[in-house]
Scaffold this active site. Sequence first.
Site, PDB file in Angstrom:
ATOM      1  N   GLY A  14       0.826  -1.235   0.124  1.00 41.05           N
ATOM      2  CA  GLY A  14      -0.023   0.097  -0.017  1.00 41.05           C
ATOM      3  C   GLY A  14       0.887   1.337  -0.042  1.00 41.05           C
ATOM      4  N   THR A  94      -1.009 -16.659   5.931  1.00 41.62           N
ATOM      5  CA  THR A  94      -1.687 -17.932   6.056  1.00 41.62           C
ATOM      6  C   THR A  94      -2.432 -18.105   7.319  1.00 41.62           C
ATOM      7  OG1 THR A  94       0.339 -18.515   4.697  1.00 41.62           O
ATOM      8  CG2 THR A  94      -0.948 -20.436   5.923  1.00 41.62           C
ATOM      9  N   GLU A 161      -0.589  -6.877  -7.291  1.00 37.84           N
ATOM     10  CA  GLU A 161       0.511  -6.139  -7.246  1.00 37.84           C
ATOM     11  C   GLU A 161       1.687  -7.040  -7.663  1.00 37.84           C
ATOM     12  OE1 GLU A 161       1.130  -2.832  -7.659  1.00 37.84           O
ATOM     13  OE2 GLU A 161       3.207  -3.861  -8.194  1.00 37.84           O
ATOM     14  N   ALA A 223       1.899 -16.624 -10.843  1.00 38.73           N
ATOM     15  CA  ALA A 223       3.159 -15.851 -11.139  1.00 38.73           C
ATOM     16  C   ALA A 223       4.133 -16.223  -9.873  1.00 38.73           C
ATOM     17  CB  ALA A 223       3.209 -14.326 -11.374  1.00 38.73           C
ATOM     18  N   CYS A 276       5.527 -13.612   0.449  1.00 38.44           N
ATOM     19  CA  CYS A 276       4.744 -13.962  -0.352  1.00 38.44           C
ATOM     20  C   CYS A 276       4.853 -15.283  -1.043  1.00 38.44           C
ATOM     21  CB  CYS A 276       4.788 -12.844  -1.682  1.00 38.44           C
ATOM     22  SG  CYS A 276       4.365 -11.381  -1.108  1.00 38.44           S
ATOM     23  N   GLN A 278       5.672 -18.417  -0.167  1.00 34.72           N
ATOM     24  CA  GLN A 278       5.324 -19.636   0.629  1.00 34.72           C
ATOM     25  C   GLN A 278       3.806 -19.522   0.848  1.00 34.72           C
ATOM     26  OE1 GLN A 278       7.614 -21.469   3.859  1.00 34.72           O
ATOM     27  NE2 GLN A 278       5.750 -21.407   4.979  1.00 34.72           N
ATOM     28  N   LYS A 279       3.368 -18.319   1.331  1.00 35.01           N
ATOM     29  CA  LYS A 279       2.065 -18.266   1.680  1.00 35.01           C
ATOM     30  C   LYS A 279       1.158 -18.492   0.432  1.00 35.01           C
ATOM     31  CE  LYS A 279       0.659 -13.458   1.608  1.00 35.01           C
ATOM     32  NZ  LYS A 279      -0.347 -13.132   0.450  1.00 35.01           N
ATOM     33  N   ARG A 346      10.323 -11.047   6.857  1.00 35.14           N
ATOM     34  CA  ARG A 346       9.169 -11.935   6.838  1.00 35.14           C
ATOM     35  C   ARG A 346       9.806 -13.500   6.094  1.00 35.14           C
ATOM     36  NH1 ARG A 346       4.003  -8.647   5.227  1.00 35.14           N
ATOM     37  NH2 ARG A 346       5.497  -7.779   3.934  1.00 35.14           N
ATOM     38  N   ARG A 442      24.642 -17.455  -0.179  1.00 33.67           N
ATOM     39  CA  ARG A 442      24.005 -16.242  -1.302  1.00 33.67           C
ATOM     40  C   ARG A 442      24.991 -16.361  -2.518  1.00 33.67           C
ATOM     41  NH1 ARG A 442      18.718 -14.935  -1.415  1.00 33.67           N
ATOM     42  NH2 ARG A 442      18.043 -14.663   0.762  1.00 33.67           N
TER      43      ARG A 442
HETATM   44  P1  NAD Z   1       1.685  -5.598   5.418  1.00 36.06           P
HETATM   45  O1  NAD Z   1       1.358  -6.201   6.557  1.00 36.06           O
HETATM   46  O2  NAD Z   1       3.215  -4.920   5.195  1.00 36.06           O
HETATM   47  O3  NAD Z   1       0.680  -4.424   5.333  1.00 36.06           O
HETATM   48  C1  NAD Z   1      -0.720  -4.551   5.485  1.00 36.06           C
HETATM   49  C2  NAD Z   1      -1.364  -3.385   6.504  1.00 36.06           C
HETATM   50  O4  NAD Z   1      -2.616  -3.500   6.494  1.00 36.06           O
HETATM   51  C3  NAD Z   1      -0.884  -3.289   7.979  1.00 36.06           C
HETATM   52  O5  NAD Z   1       0.009  -2.148   8.163  1.00 36.06           O
HETATM   53  C4  NAD Z   1      -2.036  -3.568   8.646  1.00 36.06           C
HETATM   54  O6  NAD Z   1      -2.080  -2.697   9.860  1.00 36.06           O
HETATM   55  C5  NAD Z   1      -3.193  -3.017   7.747  1.00 36.06           C
HETATM   56  N1  NAD Z   1      -4.429  -3.583   7.952  1.00 36.06           N
HETATM   57  C6  NAD Z   1      -4.960  -4.770   8.321  1.00 36.06           C
HETATM   58  N2  NAD Z   1      -6.249  -4.908   8.235  1.00 36.06           N
HETATM   59  C7  NAD Z   1      -6.660  -3.465   8.170  1.00 36.06           C
HETATM   60  C8  NAD Z   1      -7.922  -2.893   8.267  1.00 36.06           C
HETATM   61  N3  NAD Z   1      -9.329  -3.613   8.587  1.00 36.06           N
HETATM   62  N4  NAD Z   1      -8.061  -1.369   8.302  1.00 36.06           N
HETATM   63  C9  NAD Z   1      -6.987  -0.646   8.067  1.00 36.06           C
HETATM   64  N5  NAD Z   1      -5.691  -1.120   7.879  1.00 36.06           N
HETATM   65  C10 NAD Z   1      -5.690  -2.642   7.963  1.00 36.06           C
HETATM   66  O7  NAD Z   1       1.447  -6.319   3.898  1.00 36.06           O
HETATM   67  P2  NAD Z   1       1.986  -6.292   2.528  1.00 36.06           P
HETATM   68  O8  NAD Z   1       3.313  -6.765   2.492  1.00 36.06           O
HETATM   69  O9  NAD Z   1       1.703  -4.734   2.083  1.00 36.06           O
HETATM   70  O10 NAD Z   1       0.891  -7.083   1.670  1.00 36.06           O
HETATM   71  C11 NAD Z   1      -0.412  -6.725   1.502  1.00 36.06           C
HETATM   72  C12 NAD Z   1      -0.964  -7.682   0.567  1.00 36.06           C
HETATM   73  O11 NAD Z   1      -0.179  -7.221  -0.819  1.00 36.06           O
HETATM   74  C13 NAD Z   1      -1.051  -9.132   0.803  1.00 36.06           C
HETATM   75  O12 NAD Z   1      -1.915  -9.745   0.373  1.00 36.06           O
HETATM   76  C14 NAD Z   1       0.140  -9.564   0.055  1.00 36.06           C
HETATM   77  O13 NAD Z   1       0.079 -11.005  -0.280  1.00 36.06           O
HETATM   78  C15 NAD Z   1       0.188  -8.785  -1.319  1.00 36.06           C
HETATM   79  N6  NAD Z   1       1.441  -8.660  -2.048  1.00 36.06           N
HETATM   80  C16 NAD Z   1       2.734  -8.222  -1.010  1.00 36.06           C
HETATM   81  C17 NAD Z   1       3.989  -8.114  -1.982  1.00 36.06           C
HETATM   82  C18 NAD Z   1       5.108  -7.825  -1.012  1.00 36.06           C
HETATM   83  O14 NAD Z   1       6.089  -7.668  -1.629  1.00 36.06           O
HETATM   84  N7  NAD Z   1       4.950  -7.552   0.373  1.00 36.06           N
HETATM   85  C19 NAD Z   1       3.949  -7.955  -3.334  1.00 36.06           C
HETATM   86  C20 NAD Z   1       2.831  -8.372  -3.764  1.00 36.06           C
HETATM   87  C21 NAD Z   1       1.677  -8.521  -3.317  1.00 36.06           C
HETATM   88  C1  UDX Z   2       7.977 -11.846  -5.008  1.00 38.66           C
HETATM   89  C2  UDX Z   2       7.865 -11.567  -6.591  1.00 38.66           C
HETATM   90  O1  UDX Z   2       8.974 -11.482  -7.138  1.00 38.66           O
HETATM   91  C3  UDX Z   2       6.904 -10.445  -6.640  1.00 38.66           C
HETATM   92  O2  UDX Z   2       6.633 -10.210  -8.080  1.00 38.66           O
HETATM   93  C4  UDX Z   2       5.798 -10.192  -5.916  1.00 38.66           C
HETATM   94  O3  UDX Z   2       4.783  -9.286  -6.218  1.00 38.66           O
HETATM   95  C5  UDX Z   2       5.915 -10.520  -4.535  1.00 38.66           C
HETATM   96  O4  UDX Z   2       6.889 -11.697  -4.244  1.00 38.66           O
HETATM   97  P1  UDX Z   2       9.495 -10.474  -3.237  1.00 38.66           P
HETATM   98  O5  UDX Z   2       9.197 -12.040  -2.336  1.00 38.66           O
HETATM   99  O6  UDX Z   2       9.571  -9.136  -2.859  1.00 38.66           O
HETATM  100  O7  UDX Z   2       8.660 -10.363  -4.585  1.00 38.66           O
HETATM  101  O8  UDX Z   2      11.114 -10.832  -3.770  1.00 38.66           O
HETATM  102  P2  UDX Z   2      11.893 -11.756  -4.720  1.00 38.66           P
HETATM  103  O9  UDX Z   2      12.809 -10.927  -5.647  1.00 38.66           O
HETATM  104  O10 UDX Z   2      10.932 -12.587  -5.924  1.00 38.66           O
HETATM  105  O11 UDX Z   2      12.541 -12.760  -3.991  1.00 38.66           O
HETATM  106  C6  UDX Z   2      12.028 -14.018  -3.342  1.00 38.66           C
HETATM  107  C7  UDX Z   2      13.084 -14.597  -2.511  1.00 38.66           C
HETATM  108  O12 UDX Z   2      13.618 -15.722  -3.261  1.00 38.66           O
HETATM  109  C8  UDX Z   2      14.042 -14.221  -1.767  1.00 38.66           C
HETATM  110  O13 UDX Z   2      14.382 -14.693  -0.613  1.00 38.66           O
HETATM  111  C9  UDX Z   2      15.374 -14.038  -2.823  1.00 38.66           C
HETATM  112  O14 UDX Z   2      16.348 -13.816  -2.184  1.00 38.66           O
HETATM  113  C10 UDX Z   2      15.162 -15.375  -3.242  1.00 38.66           C
HETATM  114  N1  UDX Z   2      15.511 -15.606  -4.638  1.00 38.66           N
HETATM  115  C11 UDX Z   2      15.160 -14.960  -5.624  1.00 38.66           C
HETATM  116  C12 UDX Z   2      16.782 -16.682  -4.841  1.00 38.66           C
HETATM  117  O15 UDX Z   2      17.159 -17.261  -3.939  1.00 38.66           O
HETATM  118  N2  UDX Z   2      16.978 -16.953  -6.129  1.00 38.66           N
HETATM  119  C13 UDX Z   2      16.682 -16.250  -7.259  1.00 38.66           C
HETATM  120  O16 UDX Z   2      17.237 -16.420  -8.334  1.00 38.66           O
HETATM  121  C14 UDX Z   2      15.663 -15.083  -6.795  1.00 38.66           C
END
Ligand code: NAD
Ligand code: UDX
Length: 463
Positions: A14, A94, A161, A223, A276, A278-279, A346, A442
């Site tokens: 967000g 999860t 996203e 993806a 992301c 594993q979940k 995480r 790494r």
């Molecule tokens: P995050 O835990 O960093 O952020 C989520 C936020 O939502 C928290 O700050 C929480 O307090 C807030 N929240 C929860 N319930 C609420 C409510 N009812 N009202 C107001 N706020 C509330 O999570 P994130 O990493 O930003 O992931 C969010 C979503 O995006 C997940 O579904 C995740 O799978 C997806 N996503 C994450 C990534 C990533 O790289 N982190 C990439 C792509 C997609």
């Molecule tokens: C991933 C997806 O790439 C992204 O598109 C989605 O929106 C969220 O989940 P993220 O988890 O932020 O993104 O990072 P990513 O670069 O995918 O790496 C994930 C894990 O895989 C890391 O621990 C990274 O170190 C590891 N990884 C990645 C490897 O061990 N080897 C690789 O070649 C690539």
Amino acid sequence: MIKNICCIGAGYVGGPTMAVIAQKCPHIKVTVVDLNEKRISAWNDKDVNNIPIYEPGLSNVVAEARGRNLFFSTEVDKAIDEADMIFISVNTPTKTYGVGKGMAADLKYIELCARQIARVSKTDKIVVEKSTLPVRTAQAIKDILEHTGNGVNFQILSNPEFLAEGTAIEDLFAPDRVLIGGDVTLEGQKAIQALVDIYANWVPKDRILTTNVWSSELSKLTANAFLAQRVSSINALSELCEKTGADVNEVARAIGMDSRIGSKFLKSSVGFGGSCFQKDILNLVYIAKSYGLNEVADYWEQVIIMNDHQKRRFAKNIIKTLYNTVSGKKIAFLGWAFKKDTNDTRESAAIYVADDLLSEQATIAVFDPKVEEDQIQFDLNYLETRSEEANNKGVQVASSAYDACKNAHAIAVLTEWDEFKTYDWQKIYDNMLKPAFVFDGRNILDKQALEKIGFVYQGIGSR
Ligand code: NAD
Ligand code: UDX
């Protein structure tokens, strides 16, 4: 035309996503809301370097837009009420209880958002699923919104996203694609167009893909499953390389030059982490099982099984190499974040490797350039393997890598931070117990240079 956006959830998705929309669309007011007061006040910190998420380039974007058309607030109802378009970007972890425990996505935060939107809205809204959700979740949101009985019309879009942490701003500025799923009805198509128009302010039109809602939801899980599968595939081969004398880096290069395979996501490592992969795979497995597709479920579950094995075998190898005991020995951890250029920990492999070594009574000294001590202790306590006191006693957090490595028996590289490559490794060697071991989870350090100094070096996937 959309003039007012609200985003519920000021987290890793967000925050950066809305900051970029606000920067690229100065004519739209963007308000990011969250229940977490501490997080919001950090987003509002006068010093833009104190925002709660570390991402290269993010502070500049926030500095430009914040206060102009980008706002962070805890007033969720007010922001919902004012918005024409609402992004739901809350966490979908999860499930840790009940049916689907350990597998299914916990949708309670999503449902709470839907109910709050239903309760507060007085004007028509487009609701955008930004969170990663199981296929067909939009139906549940729709059901809740359509039963408000107050005559408000809602359109639900799926707009998953794809940003990766550490490169979030780059990814948001120039996405490979933006995916928008919506209803095939006229109203649905109008809502899709409204969101397309926002992205079209900076994303080329041919990169904005529109589909039906279910394809969009499922594409996101797919993806991530494909990306994680590549990491597990190369990691599976890394173990075979170690037995046979092949070098996994050479194998990755050789296969990556085949344009059908491609060179990305073939870096062998201690195992993938992050919130992301594993979940989302567990979620995919759960969905497949719920339709009775057991072979499909087993196929994808193997990606996780391989990843768990890789983390465990890294820890086991440290113990075996250190003469089958690490009890009372100091192991320095370089890196705790799940990848470089983020402060997110995480599901980081470091947590699980540390947990295994602590169970063997090792002492761990951690240095990570961006992760705070509290977070490291929180991550270990969350596993509930041992008492908080025991974790506190077993893990010290150092303020530099040099301190972490002082008098250590071995170093484990858990995150690929660039700065690790620039250290004075002779100095580190001089202050360690001998023989001095490096376990490079790494494959980022220069094996030959380290061996010349006197280190015993072991990377992943080579002898
Ligand atoms: P995050 O835990 O960093 O952020 C989520 C936020 O939502 C928290 O700050 C929480 O307090 C807030 N929240 C929860 N319930 C609420 C409510 N009812 N009202 C107001 N706020 C509330 O999570 P994130 O990493 O930003 O992931 C969010 C979503 O995006 C997940 O579904 C995740 O799978 C997806 N996503 C994450 C990534 C990533 O790289 N982190 C990439 C792509 C997609
Ligand atoms: C991933 C997806 O790439 C992204 O598109 C989605 O929106 C969220 O989940 P993220 O988890 O932020 O993104 O990072 P990513 O670069 O995918 O790496 C994930 C894990 O895989 C890391 O621990 C990274 O170190 C590891 N990884 C990645 C490897 O061990 N080897 C690789 O070649 C690539």
